[in-house]
Design a protein around this motif. Structure first.
Motif, PDB file in Angstrom:
ATOM      1  N   MET A 166       0.815  -1.211   0.000  1.00 30.17           N
ATOM      2  CA  MET A 166       0.000   0.000   0.000  1.00 30.17           C
ATOM      3  C   MET A 166       0.852   1.266   0.000  1.00 30.17           C
ATOM      4  O   MET A 166       0.378   2.350  -0.337  1.00 30.17           O
ATOM      5  CB  MET A 166      -0.921   0.027   1.213  1.00 30.17           C
ATOM      6  N   GLY A 167       2.132   1.109   0.382  1.00 29.52           N
ATOM      7  CA  GLY A 167       3.010   2.275   0.374  1.00 29.52           C
ATOM      8  C   GLY A 167       3.118   2.916  -0.996  1.00 29.52           C
ATOM      9  O   GLY A 167       3.231   4.136  -1.114  1.00 29.52           O
ATOM     10  N   LEU A 334       9.829   1.617   2.162  1.00 29.30           N
ATOM     11  CA  LEU A 334       8.804   0.708   2.659  1.00 29.30           C
ATOM     12  C   LEU A 334       8.726  -0.556   1.813  1.00 29.30           C
ATOM     13  O   LEU A 334       8.484  -1.646   2.336  1.00 29.30           O
ATOM     14  CB  LEU A 334       7.443   1.405   2.666  1.00 29.30           C
ATOM     15  N   GLY A 335       8.929  -0.402   0.504  1.00 27.86           N
ATOM     16  CA  GLY A 335       8.869  -1.562  -0.381  1.00 27.86           C
ATOM     17  C   GLY A 335       9.960  -2.576  -0.098  1.00 27.86           C
ATOM     18  O   GLY A 335       9.812  -3.772  -0.393  1.00 27.86           O
ATOM     19  N   ILE A 384       2.577   8.223   4.514  1.00 28.31           N
ATOM     20  CA  ILE A 384       2.710   7.023   3.682  1.00 28.31           C
ATOM     21  C   ILE A 384       2.780   5.768   4.558  1.00 28.31           C
ATOM     22  O   ILE A 384       1.953   4.861   4.423  1.00 28.31           O
ATOM     23  CB  ILE A 384       3.925   7.117   2.752  1.00 28.31           C
ATOM     24  N   PRO A 385       3.752   5.671   5.478  1.00 31.90           N
ATOM     25  CA  PRO A 385       3.760   4.473   6.333  1.00 31.90           C
ATOM     26  C   PRO A 385       2.545   4.402   7.246  1.00 31.90           C
ATOM     27  O   PRO A 385       2.071   3.314   7.581  1.00 31.90           O
ATOM     28  CB  PRO A 385       5.059   4.618   7.134  1.00 31.90           C
ATOM     29  N   PHE A 386       2.000   5.568   7.655  1.00 35.49           N
ATOM     30  CA  PHE A 386       0.867   5.554   8.577  1.00 35.49           C
ATOM     31  C   PHE A 386      -0.355   4.897   7.942  1.00 35.49           C
ATOM     32  O   PHE A 386      -0.983   4.006   8.544  1.00 35.49           O
ATOM     33  CB  PHE A 386       0.518   6.976   9.010  1.00 35.49           C
ATOM     34  N   TRP A 387      -0.730   5.313   6.709  1.00 34.01           N
ATOM     35  CA  TRP A 387      -1.930   4.755   6.095  1.00 34.01           C
ATOM     36  C   TRP A 387      -1.709   3.333   5.616  1.00 34.01           C
ATOM     37  O   TRP A 387      -2.650   2.508   5.628  1.00 34.01           O
ATOM     38  CB  TRP A 387      -2.421   5.657   4.969  1.00 34.01           C
TER      39      TRP A 387
END
Length: 508
Positions: A166-167, A334-335, A384-387
């Motif tokens: 999702m990132g 994140l990926g 970005i990491p939060f959602w």
């Protein structure tokens, strides 16, 4: 004749065999189709939203000190103008959750197009206001009609993308959105030269032009935005087998096309979970600091006195550009799944706290401007990491829509209160007291995120574990089809703070 949709039973072996029938190249081609349909469009959707919301901050400094400035024309004080953003946030809080619950029944492309069309009309109507009361009324209507756009997109993405990936869509969402600060500033800069054209002040032209653009964009949303993987609308660009693949690869908690329009049980379950309250507190406190900076950034830059009007609008561009760089890095990082997402958030939160401390401790103009750039970078990178983290524990279509709508609604309390920090009585010190309070809120957000991490520590470790397995399978030219993330009965990777050994954790 098109093939009938593939129907898979709940047997894990059937699911595994179906996924194993795809190569990594085939899987990438399918998801590239999804990316092409979503990424640019949702980014533009959020960019236009932010332009229409943040233009209130930008027009405040158009022709500042001149008779055609909005504060002068509407006979408003700075304190009164702060309510422009707060009233918008109040409406958002009231209508966010109901709007999101209608999303699936109405279908996303219809509901989102309705949202854009209605709010475009309201934005254009801003050009006709003659007093602050009319402005307040329109800001309330703007918040009401915009409510549901952001959490609606996140809820919809959860039906197409895995939580560990999702990132990427969220990064596109926020990266293109951050260009809103650049586009908005350039628009205000260009439109400032229209001051007096047709008998209208520049700030009125800003609202009129941006409102008309939003109305026309509603047509693009209606035409292009997909609904769900197995919706009739998807048949034009996905085969039945591809539609099945997209849903089968999702974790067990993901919303599906076949889910009912409404489930009261999922709402009750969401309200009983401590996660909705911990994520909500984290978001509300971060919004408090974030919107304190966003709301007052154009004024800060103007007051630094680096350049004369209207070129002051151009100084809003470097912070926005730096934020885009931070977002791109976050998506890449994140990926890779080097660390769990909450730990990455802790690093970002540390940077946010430092920047807010700089606002009320520095006197140097250059130092404050650098703090603006870094602060914007950190606050933008946070989401970005939060959602992506938030989507890991959503449950079902109704539960996802309600949770995201309710959480985002209450989270807007931060956007309502933040502008009220900038009272005229604190202007003498460059609003150092205001930023000290915002810094305190950001420190509180740091600990709220720690609490949320504690509650999700097992799931987040599982997400990181599976993400690494997915990357390894892709290197081998395969599609991961092993045991996926467990949400309903999460695996116990931790005993308190102690990390259990592989022998202790039953990963079947």
């Amino acid at each position: 004749m098109p093939k009938a949709p593939v129907t898979l039973c709940d047997d894990e072996n059937v699911r595994s065999n179906f996924l194993a029938s795809f190569t990594a190249k085939e899987a990438d081609a399918i998801m590239k189709k999804v990316d092409n349909r979503f990424l640019v469009l949702i980014g533009l959707m959020y960019m236009i939203k932010q332009i229409d919301v943040n233009n209130a901050a930008n027009v405040k400094v158009l022709q500042v000190g001149e008779p055609t400035n909005i504060l002068t024309e509407l006979n408003m004080s700075t304190n009164q103008y702060n309510w422009v953003q707060s009233i918008y946030g109040i409406a958002y809080i009231l209508f966010e959750t109901p709007s999101n619950l209608v999303l699936k029944r109405m279908s996303p492309h219809v509901w989102q197009a309705r949202i854009f069309f209605c709010w475009g009309i309201i934005v254009a109507c801003h050009a006709a206001v003659q007093n602050r009361h009319a402005l307040y009324a329109l800001r309330f209507l703007l918040g009401m009609f915009e409510a549901g756009m952001f959490p609606g997109v996140i809820a919809q993405l959860a039906a197409w993308y895995r939580t560990d990936e999702m990132g990427r869509p969220v990064a596109w969402f926020f990266t293109i959105q951050n260009t809103s600060n650049i586009v908005g500033s350039l628009l205000c800069y260009g439109i400032s030269y229209m001051n007096g054209v047709g008998g209208l002040s520049a700030w009125r032209w800003v609202y009129l032009i941006e409102g008309i653009i939003t109305i026309f964009f509603a047509g693009a949303v209606f035409t292009i935005l997909p609904d769900y993987p197995k919706s009739p609308r998807s048949n034009a660009w996905l085969t039945p087998r591809e539609q099945e693949f997209i849903e089968v690869r999702l974790p067990e908690n993901a919303p599906l096309t076949s889910d009912p329009f409404f489930s009261a049980k999922e709402i009750v379950a969401s309200l009983r979970s401590p996660l909705i309250w911990s994520f909500m507190l984290s978001q509300m406190l971060v919004n408090f600091g974030n919107y304190a900076l966003t709301w007052y950034l154009p004024t800060i830059v103007t007051n630094l006195g680096f350049t004369a009007l209207p070129k002051n609008q151009l100084l809003n561009i470097p912070p926005a550009a730096a934020a885009i760089g931070g977002l791109i890095f976050s998506s890449w990082f994140l990926g890779k799944a080097y660390i769990v997402r909450p730990l990455y958030i802790m690093f970002i939160m540390t940077g946010m706290v430092v920047c807010f401390v700089l606002f009320f401790t520095l006197d140097s103009r250059i130092g404050i401007y650098i703090a603006c750039i870094l602060g914007t970078t950190f606050t933008s990178s946070y989401f970005i990491p939060f959602w992506a983290w938030r989507t890991a524990t959503l449950r079902g279509s109704t539960g996802s829509a309600f949770t995201l709508g309710f959480q985002n609604a209450i989270g807007q309390v931060g956007t309502v209160t933040a502008p009220q920090l900038f009272q005229q009585k604190w202007a003498y010190s460059g609003y150092k007291q205001s930023f000290a309070i915002a810094a305190a809120g950001t420190v509180a957000a740091f600990f709220a995120n720690l609490w949320t991490w504690w509650l999700t520590r097992n799931t987040e470790y599982d997400v990181m574990r599976v993400r690494r397995l997915i990357r390894q399978a892709k290197k081998e030219g395969k599609v991961f089809h092993g045991d996926d993330v467990k949400v309903f009965e999460e695996r116990g990777f931790f005993d308190g703070l102690r990390k259990r050994s592989d022998v202790e954790v039953a990963v079947v």
